[in-house]
Design a protein around this motif. Structure first.
Motif, mmCIF file in Angstrom:
data_model
loop_
_atom_site.group_PDB
_atom_site.id
_atom_site.type_symbol
_atom_site.label_atom_id
_atom_site.label_comp_id
_atom_site.label_asym_id
_atom_site.label_seq_id
_atom_site.Cartn_x
_atom_site.Cartn_y
_atom_site.Cartn_z
ATOM 1 N N ILE A 133 -3.154 5.294 -1.756
ATOM 2 C CA ILE A 133 -4.113 4.375 -2.193
ATOM 3 C C ILE A 133 -5.435 4.383 -1.326
ATOM 4 O O ILE A 133 -5.289 3.986 0.160
ATOM 5 C CB ILE A 133 -3.907 3.150 -2.676
ATOM 6 C CG1 ILE A 133 -3.551 2.784 -2.148
ATOM 7 C CG2 ILE A 133 -3.032 3.953 -4.602
ATOM 8 C CD1 ILE A 133 -3.372 0.873 -2.652
ATOM 9 N N GLY A 182 -7.321 2.476 1.038
ATOM 10 C CA GLY A 182 -7.056 0.757 2.070
ATOM 11 C C GLY A 182 -4.795 0.831 2.660
ATOM 12 O O GLY A 182 -4.486 0.388 3.130
ATOM 13 N N GLN A 191 -7.581 -4.194 -1.462
ATOM 14 C CA GLN A 191 -6.495 -3.057 -1.804
ATOM 15 C C GLN A 191 -5.372 -3.268 -1.553
ATOM 16 O O GLN A 191 -4.056 -2.385 -1.275
ATOM 17 C CB GLN A 191 -7.361 -1.608 -0.607
ATOM 18 C CG GLN A 191 -8.566 -1.706 -1.212
ATOM 19 C CD GLN A 191 -9.215 -0.680 -0.533
ATOM 20 O OE1 GLN A 191 -9.099 -0.650 0.626
ATOM 21 N NE2 GLN A 191 -10.001 0.408 -0.884
ATOM 22 N N SER A 192 -4.680 -4.315 -0.662
ATOM 23 C CA SER A 192 -3.408 -5.355 -0.815
ATOM 24 C C SER A 192 -4.217 -6.153 -0.612
ATOM 25 O O SER A 192 -4.024 -7.104 0.104
ATOM 26 C CB SER A 192 -3.479 -4.523 0.977
ATOM 27 O OG SER A 192 -1.804 -5.436 2.012
ATOM 28 N N ASP A 223 -10.484 -3.500 4.864
ATOM 29 C CA ASP A 223 -8.742 -4.187 4.576
ATOM 30 C C ASP A 223 -8.299 -4.874 4.721
ATOM 31 O O ASP A 223 -7.391 -5.230 3.866
ATOM 32 C CB ASP A 223 -8.177 -2.616 4.815
ATOM 33 C CG ASP A 223 -8.562 -1.046 4.329
ATOM 34 O OD1 ASP A 223 -9.983 -1.143 3.603
ATOM 35 O OD2 ASP A 223 -8.383 -0.431 5.124
ATOM 36 N N THR A 251 0.529 -1.308 -0.213
ATOM 37 C CA THR A 251 -0.292 0.056 -0.053
ATOM 38 C C THR A 251 0.567 1.597 0.005
ATOM 39 O O THR A 251 0.239 2.308 -0.614
ATOM 40 C CB THR A 251 -0.578 -0.324 1.102
ATOM 41 O OG1 THR A 251 -0.346 0.192 2.231
ATOM 42 C CG2 THR A 251 -1.971 -1.062 1.768
#
Length: 112
Positions: free
Chosen positions: A29, A31, A80-81, A75, A23
């Motif tokens: 970004i 997250g 997102q990761s 998250d 991230t």
């Protein structure tokens, strides 16, 4: 958001380091993992890869150690990761039950 919740999860140091690096590589970004001053990252020269986490809790990171991390549960699984999503998709039993979640706004307002 008024419905933001956090909880504490157990996470191997290797996953924590990879999750932060994923991230923090490039522009912020959704997250983007936030952390306190006990974590230290080293950023390589531009274009030479993601940052590397060097310390957690002001101590050298141990990739095999299990850390307790307070984070937004969404998250961990929303993509997102990539490292976090892969780990917690493979190990959903490590996600805390909903009764263990804390509403961020309600908790913060308790200090005022």
């Amino acid at each position: 958001k008024s419905d933001e919740v956090v909880a504490v999860v157990e996470m191997p140091g290797e996953v924590l380091a990879e999750g932060i690096a994923a991230t923090h590589a490039g522009d912020p970004i959704p997250g983007w993992m936030q952390y306190d001053d006990g974590i230290h990252e080293v950023y390589p020269a531009a274009g030479e890869g993601p940052p590397e986490v060097m310390t957690v809790g002001w101590q050298p990171i141990e990739h095999d150690r299990i850390y307790r991390v307070a984070t937004k549960i969404g998250d961990l699984t929303n993509g997102q990761s990539r490292p976090l999503t892969e780990y917690y998709t493979e190990h959903p039993e490590l996600l805390p039950p909903k009764g263990a979640y804390v509403n961020v706004h309600a908790e913060l307002m308790g200090y005022f």
